[in-house]
Scaffold this active site. Sequence first.
Site, PDB file in Angstrom:
ATOM      1  N   HIS A 362      48.407  37.153  46.453  1.00 43.55           N
ATOM      2  CA  HIS A 362      49.408  36.302  45.650  1.00 43.55           C
ATOM      3  C   HIS A 362      48.875  35.225  46.233  1.00 43.55           C
ATOM      4  O   HIS A 362      48.760  33.389  45.235  1.00 43.55           O
ATOM      5  CB  HIS A 362      49.454  35.822  44.092  1.00 43.55           C
ATOM      6  CG  HIS A 362      49.045  37.221  43.245  1.00 43.55           C
ATOM      7  ND1 HIS A 362      49.085  38.346  43.303  1.00 43.55           N
ATOM      8  CD2 HIS A 362      48.270  36.857  41.904  1.00 43.55           C
ATOM      9  CE1 HIS A 362      48.385  38.918  42.415  1.00 43.55           C
ATOM     10  NE2 HIS A 362      47.769  38.367  41.154  1.00 43.55           N
ATOM     11  N   GLU A 603      40.806  47.814  36.433  1.00 37.72           N
ATOM     12  CA  GLU A 603      41.107  47.160  37.374  1.00 37.72           C
ATOM     13  C   GLU A 603      41.403  48.631  38.081  1.00 37.72           C
ATOM     14  O   GLU A 603      42.220  48.415  39.131  1.00 37.72           O
ATOM     15  CB  GLU A 603      42.483  46.735  37.502  1.00 37.72           C
ATOM     16  CG  GLU A 603      43.143  46.128  36.168  1.00 37.72           C
ATOM     17  CD  GLU A 603      43.820  44.592  36.680  1.00 37.72           C
ATOM     18  OE1 GLU A 603      43.495  44.357  37.992  1.00 37.72           O
ATOM     19  OE2 GLU A 603      43.753  44.328  35.856  1.00 37.72           O
ATOM     20  N   ASP A 627      42.300  44.542  42.523  1.00 38.70           N
ATOM     21  CA  ASP A 627      43.289  45.908  41.963  1.00 38.70           C
ATOM     22  C   ASP A 627      42.243  47.128  42.315  1.00 38.70           C
ATOM     23  O   ASP A 627      42.496  48.105  42.927  1.00 38.70           O
ATOM     24  CB  ASP A 627      44.046  45.454  40.634  1.00 38.70           C
ATOM     25  CG  ASP A 627      44.995  44.911  41.269  1.00 38.70           C
ATOM     26  OD1 ASP A 627      46.132  45.229  42.603  1.00 38.70           O
ATOM     27  OD2 ASP A 627      45.757  44.320  39.793  1.00 38.70           O
ATOM     28  N   CYS A 674      36.275  39.056  37.753  1.00 37.38           N
ATOM     29  CA  CYS A 674      37.091  38.320  37.984  1.00 37.38           C
ATOM     30  C   CYS A 674      37.976  38.449  39.160  1.00 37.38           C
ATOM     31  O   CYS A 674      39.071  37.544  39.976  1.00 37.38           O
ATOM     32  CB  CYS A 674      37.483  38.115  36.917  1.00 37.38           C
ATOM     33  SG  CYS A 674      38.676  38.974  36.737  1.00 37.38           S
TER      34      CYS A 674
HETATM   35  C1  PEP Z   1      42.166  41.346  39.712  1.00 35.03           C
HETATM   36  O1  PEP Z   1      43.237  42.629  40.695  1.00 35.03           O
HETATM   37  O2  PEP Z   1      40.610  41.506  40.778  1.00 35.03           O
HETATM   38  C2  PEP Z   1      42.529  40.867  39.107  1.00 35.03           C
HETATM   39  C3  PEP Z   1      41.452  39.502  38.588  1.00 35.03           C
HETATM   40  O3  PEP Z   1      43.998  40.620  39.134  1.00 35.03           O
HETATM   41  P1  PEP Z   1      45.141  39.748  39.715  1.00 35.03           P
HETATM   42  O4  PEP Z   1      44.439  39.402  40.724  1.00 35.03           O
HETATM   43  O5  PEP Z   1      45.540  38.961  38.749  1.00 35.03           O
HETATM   44  O6  PEP Z   1      45.879  41.334  39.819  1.00 35.03           O
HETATM   45 MG    MG Z   2      44.837  42.590  38.617  1.00 36.76          MG
END
Ligand code: PEP
Ligand code: MG
Length: 754
Positions: A362, A603, A627, A674
């Site tokens: 993140h 995911e 994920d 995404c």
């Molecule tokens: C993902 O897992 O690709 C996603 C978009 O969610 P995050 O990165 O917030 O876990």
């Molecule tokens: Mg995710």
Amino acid sequence: MLDILRSIVTEVNAARSLDQALVLIVERMKTALMVDVCSIYLVDHDSGELVLMASDGLLPESVGYVRLGFDEGLVGLVAQRAEPLNLDNAPDHPRYRYFSETGEEWYHAFLGVPIIHHRKVLGVLVLQQHAEHRYDEDIVTLLVTIAAQLAGAIAHAEASGGIDGLQTQRNLDGYPLRGLPGAPGVAIGRAVAVSAHADVENIPDRPVDDVVAEQDRFLEAVRQVKQDVRAMVDNISDALPAADSALFDAYLLMLDSDTLIGDVTERIRAGNWAPGALRETILEHIRAFNEMDDPYLRERAEDVRDLGRRILLQLQQKNAKGMDYPKNTILVGEEITASMLAEVPAARLVGVVSVRGSRTSHTAILARALGIPAVLGVDDMPVGRINDREIIADGYSGRVYVNAPKEIKKEYRRLQQEERELTADLQGLRDEESVTTDGVHIPLYANTGLLSDIGPSIQSGAEGVGLYRTEFPFMVRDRFPGEEEQRQVYRQVLEAFAPRPVTMRTLDVGGDKALPYFPIDEDNPFLGWRGIRITLDHPEIFLVQIRAMLKAAVGLGNLQLLLPMISTLSEVDEAIHLIRRAHHELLEEGEAVAMPKIGAMVEVPSLLYQIEPLARRVDFLSVGSNDLTQYLLAVDRNNARVAELYDSLHPAVIQALKQVVEGAKKHRVPVSVCGEMAGDPAAALLLLGLGINSLSMSASSLLRIKWVVRSFSRRHAKSLLGKVMAMEDAKEIRAYLTRALEKKGLGGLIRAGR
Ligand code: PEP
Ligand code: MG
């Protein structure tokens, strides 16, 4: 044995230099194992030879002098084979080679084990003895264990100031440190080393101008800690067993002792700032306690560490406000958190470099959201020695230069200029449509989470928001935000984009996203209580959020809901049930709310086998490739140690995506991606071929991806996919797609420059 191991490893980790660490190892091992010789040879990477770096037992003049190739002598044999060698009489072995400088003629028994880091032999650890005998198995395994533990420390020391030929304080300058690309771009600026609060062992050194003021600051912090400890004792002395309150007495004694306080003030006088002086002193005291034989006294090392942490916390609290960030700040640390990023005035922050993290952590996602280059997972970076140095961070290749030579700096300045030109060119695409050359429209959406993302997302020409990560507004508060508070935040986002769609994801905390006021302590947080699992267990939190979202969308009609971390269909059913309930209740309350479209994130791999029944339940699917890759490949997305294995272009991930698209198509349910894959030019090209309907990414990637979309036809992308489907390896796939981008003149999207 374990005790020996533990104390050696602690001491080595606390050592101030590689030299000191090596000497400590050989001395401690020789005594503990009662052998005649313990030596360490390390590979000199320039000459490819093994150099005797430390020995307790061989003649001192041989240290730094004896060198041998991998094809020479027994030590060379250990390195060559990368396995232990245990001989009762070394001179009998055909590979035995005698070095007159060492005095080795006296020794017969020989045990050598390789020191290996990331599959690479860094050196050899050797025990020798006068007598002829074979070492017991438990000595061999102890040596292997120690070598494995030392490998990381040695690799770190080598990269950060370790071995250059025989000099042990290699200059950092000019050698690139290697990490993982986190966010694209090139940053040139000054390193500002930051550390998590009260992480006493990783505090950097920093020069101090006003020695007296710094000493006063330190003494004031000590006084404050004393006061806190006394207050603590008063508070709990009745409830506390005598042994525990004795601990606090010991604290107070230490805080009054001349050694601890005197040592720190002395170091401040020598020019280091208080936190750095404290680190050096605390580590020295920890070392002294660790060396004690009495296990009770050894335990006191922990108390010293704790005390250090308390003093540091005081110093940091007094320091936080006064932090000075230079114009071109590159934030450097073991770990860079969202709040560290938030502390730097946006106009001054040009880059991020951290020891931990990877492309999909993140921290990287935030850096991309802010549009600043980032290199993460630089596990050899000496955070303590890097403050205020000039740094170049290449967010494409993952290289970091410290005080780069003139030519390299010049080259990067040129590349930076090209980047600026490229960005300007890309701006020209802002109002162009995102269509392939054969006319297929691929809507490009922005991923957002911070209110400050709205501006850049709109400027990037996004056709809406494909993923609004609602956890960010939850993370920056000190309690769960209320319904009205949430409604106002969501309203701003929905209004800013209306009539374009905004896909809001319900709260996805857990994993690596913690709320300070809702701590979750788990052994495997990514497999634990996360996303929809938490919110279904806490309908009161879920319902408040849904109500806030539905109310925020009144009169706009552009809200879509997205459910994270779905692993089981019943979770979708329950969530939809709760959403309907909230909708119904709000209507009853007289709110003009509309029922939004509902989508599920794909995911968790279990869904790959249930795509059709999932598609029947929802209006759209959105693949969270970050994920999905992590769970499909069983590779922690934040762990730099296994980051090499983490690649969304792994053939299994591509197969999975194909399955999702095919399953969803049967039910006419659109699929979006995404995860970070959508913003990766090579991967986006593949997604185009796969027939993904839309892509959502950080605003800083959007125009780059639009360029890709506009440069290829769907047919061409499909034919590239056809070739890729026959490949067995992610690296091969990436190289193939990179070539396809280069051929179209899009190389500037994947490396520094145009
Ligand atoms: C993902 O897992 O690709 C996603 C978009 O969610 P995050 O990165 O917030 O876990
Ligand atoms: Mg995710």
